[in-house]
Design a protein around this motif. Structure first.
Motif, short mmCIF file in Angstrom:
data_model
loop_
_atom_site.label_atom_id
_atom_site.label_comp_id
_atom_site.label_asym_id
_atom_site.label_seq_id
_atom_site.Cartn_x
_atom_site.Cartn_y
_atom_site.Cartn_z
N GLY A 3 0.82 -1.21 0.00
CA GLY A 3 0.00 0.00 0.00
C GLY A 3 0.84 1.25 0.00
N ASP A 4 0.19 2.40 0.22
CA ASP A 4 0.94 3.65 0.30
C ASP A 4 1.65 3.73 1.65
OD1 ASP A 4 -0.74 5.27 2.33
OD2 ASP A 4 -2.23 4.65 0.87
N SER A 59 5.71 0.38 -3.78
CA SER A 59 5.52 0.68 -5.20
C SER A 59 5.82 -0.58 -6.02
CB SER A 59 6.44 1.83 -5.64
OG SER A 59 7.81 1.47 -5.48
N TYR A 88 3.98 -2.89 -7.04
CA TYR A 88 3.45 -3.93 -6.16
C TYR A 88 3.55 -5.34 -6.72
CZ TYR A 88 1.37 0.26 -4.08
OH TYR A 88 1.17 1.50 -3.52
N CYS A 145 -3.25 -6.07 2.05
CA CYS A 145 -3.44 -4.88 1.22
C CYS A 145 -4.03 -3.79 2.11
CB CYS A 145 -4.39 -5.18 0.05
SG CYS A 145 -3.72 -6.35 -1.14
N LEU A 157 -5.98 0.05 -4.06
CA LEU A 157 -5.06 -0.14 -5.18
C LEU A 157 -5.81 -0.06 -6.50
CD1 LEU A 157 -3.06 -3.22 -3.81
CD2 LEU A 157 -2.40 -0.82 -3.64
N ASN A 158 -5.08 0.19 -7.55
CA ASN A 158 -5.64 0.17 -8.89
C ASN A 158 -6.34 -1.17 -9.12
OD1 ASN A 158 -5.07 -0.90 -11.83
ND2 ASN A 158 -5.26 1.33 -11.99
N ARG A 193 -4.85 -4.77 -8.35
CA ARG A 193 -5.44 -5.49 -7.23
C ARG A 193 -5.89 -6.90 -7.66
NH1 ARG A 193 -9.41 -2.27 -6.20
NH2 ARG A 193 -11.15 -3.54 -6.96
#
Length: 464
Positions: A146-147, A174, A176, A192, A196-197, A201
């Protein structure tokens, strides 16, 4: 491909429950032997035999409701006080069952002796099982995706857990999917922690499933809406119907009837405690005994919540509205004890009778803070689709002063998972948190505020 162990699955839990029942039954036999010098009178024992099927069913029900067969979030002391609490309730319920079942030859001394014997034997057995659980299932290595902020929050939360069941070993910030593939054999669980995109994901889910790893998801809105969906079949297509954050009118009516009945009975039972508390509050500090404050309940409606006063009468005269926190300096010496034992909440049974509150539901917040929280989190008002509660999912599984987003996730999860049985479980587990100091504390707000400037622990491999 090596398949990951499923740990203590349902079969193992069933065997543990059966062994629990056997030990519980043997504790009664031993109690009879001790009471009657190894010569059990048949007319006394036959009452136990007649009542035992009902006793065992209640025993299993209470232990499940108190979470005695869920081990991942426990430590040794939990099994000690949980066993004693359940056996104490069992003693009271056995006396009630033998009275209403007209098993009058069931000796009351046996109930007392069996409480002591069963508490000791069951505690020893459960500590052995817990030790085996830790040895067999072991510590799980967690990789967080994640971020940066959400990953730091996840690491902080997992590191504050009661035991070392889960340990974060990797963090991916990053690239991922690529980084996940490179480190796939170095962890057991993928967590997660942030949105996420969708394409990324889906690929992560597929990679995790194909490699037989466990998948943890955060309680974000998009994940919460997928809980308890209704599966529909239209012609040759199966469709997932998403459940809204509401309970049905029928469930709400049943919940209201039970709330009113239980609150009325409880008010009668705890009235001596409330009277003593009222006197103590009056003589130990200046100000009114009861504290009234405007809160928000179902449908954004305002009402006056009732509590025994635990702060000085002028606590917010200069500061204005302030959220409760750990080690709050405004709390009186008596107030600390009332809060830790949750006695200050007892007058809210009157709020339940009036229909402002429920026994179980999201804790009501003040309009001043509700407006702020809605401005920050657009989903916050969804918790007001049901009545506010004296206790709730967040109070049982969260911390006393957790940040509002964490509490909101618990509240929305409660609404999605709502059932009468779930309410009973939360009510029973509310008793448990009186013995759990962590539940009475606030979250360390300073640590949360400093997440941006903090660094990951040195033992975690950070992949960027």
């Amino acid at each position: 491909m090596k398949k990951q162990s499923s740990g203590f699955d349902n079969t193992k839990k069933t065997l543990i429950i059966l062994m629990d029942v056997l030990i519980f039954h043997l504790s009664f036999i031993l109690s009879f032997l001790l009471r009657y010098n190894w010569n059990i009178p048949q007319y006394n024992y036959i009452s136990y035999e007649s009542a035992s099927p009902f006793i065992i069913l209640v025993f299993i029900f209470l232990n499940i409701m108190f979470g005695n067969y869920v081990m991942y979030n426990k430590q040794k002391t939990d099994f000690v006080y949980l066993t004693i609490i359940v056996q104490f309730f069992m003693s009271i319920l056995i006396m009630a069952m033998t009275f209403f079942g007209r098993w009058f030859t069931f000796p009351r001394t046996i109930i007392l002796i069996s409480f002591l014997v069963s508490s000791i034997l069951l505690t020893i057995w459960r500590l052995i099982v817990f030790k085996l659980y830790l040895k067999v299932d072991g510590t799980k290595k967690v990789l967080v995706v994640g971020d940066e902020i959400s990953c730091k929050r996840a690491v902080l939360n997992i590191n504050q857990a009661k035991n070392d069941r889960h340990i974060v070993t990797h963090v991916i910030l990053s690239n991922y999917l690529e980084n996940l593939k490179e480190n796939i054999d170095q962890f057991d669980i993928v967590y997660c922690s942030s949105k996420l995109n969708e394409e990324i994901r889906t690929k992560i889910y597929e990679l995790v499933i194909r490699n037989n790893k466990q998948l943890f998801l955060s309680t974000s809105f998009e994940n919460l809406v997928m809980i308890n969906p209704n599966i529909m079949n239209i012609e040759d297509e199966s469709i997932i119907e998403i459940k809204g954050f509401r309970i049905s009118p029928e469930e709400d009516l049943v919940k209201r009837i039970i709330d009113f009945t239980v609150a009325l009975v409880m008010l009668i039972i705890v009235s001596p405690i409330m009277l003593i508390t009222a006197v103590l509050v009056k003589v130990t500090s200046k100000g009114p005994v009861l504290y009234k404050q405007v809160r928000i309940t179902k449908g954004q409606r305002e009402f006056n919540i009732l509590k025994f006063r635990t702060m000085s009468a002028t606590a917010e005269k200069e500061s204005g509205p302030v959220l409760a926190s750990a080690n709050d300096a405004r709390v009186t010496p008596l107030g600390k004890y009332l809060r830790s034992l949750r006695i200050d909440e007892l007058p809210q049974l009157i709020n339940v009778l009036k229909g402002d509150m429920s026994l179980v539901g999201p804790r009501p917040e003040r309009p001043f803070f509700v407006d702020q929280f809605i401005a920050i989190n657009q989903y916050y008002d969804l918790r007001h689709n049901i009545r506010a509660g004296i206790t709730g999912f967040a109070q049982v599984y969260g911390k006393y002063a957790s940040d509002f987003n964490s509490k909101l996730n618990f509240d929305l999860l409660y609404i999605q998972k709502y059932s009468l049985l779930f309410d009973i479980k939360i009510l029973l587990q509310t008793i448990k948190i009186l013995f759990d100091k962590v539940s009475s504390k606030g979250v360390d707000e300073e640590e949360l505020d400093n997440l941006t400037d903090s660094t990951f622990p040195e033992n975690i491999k950070v992949i960027e």
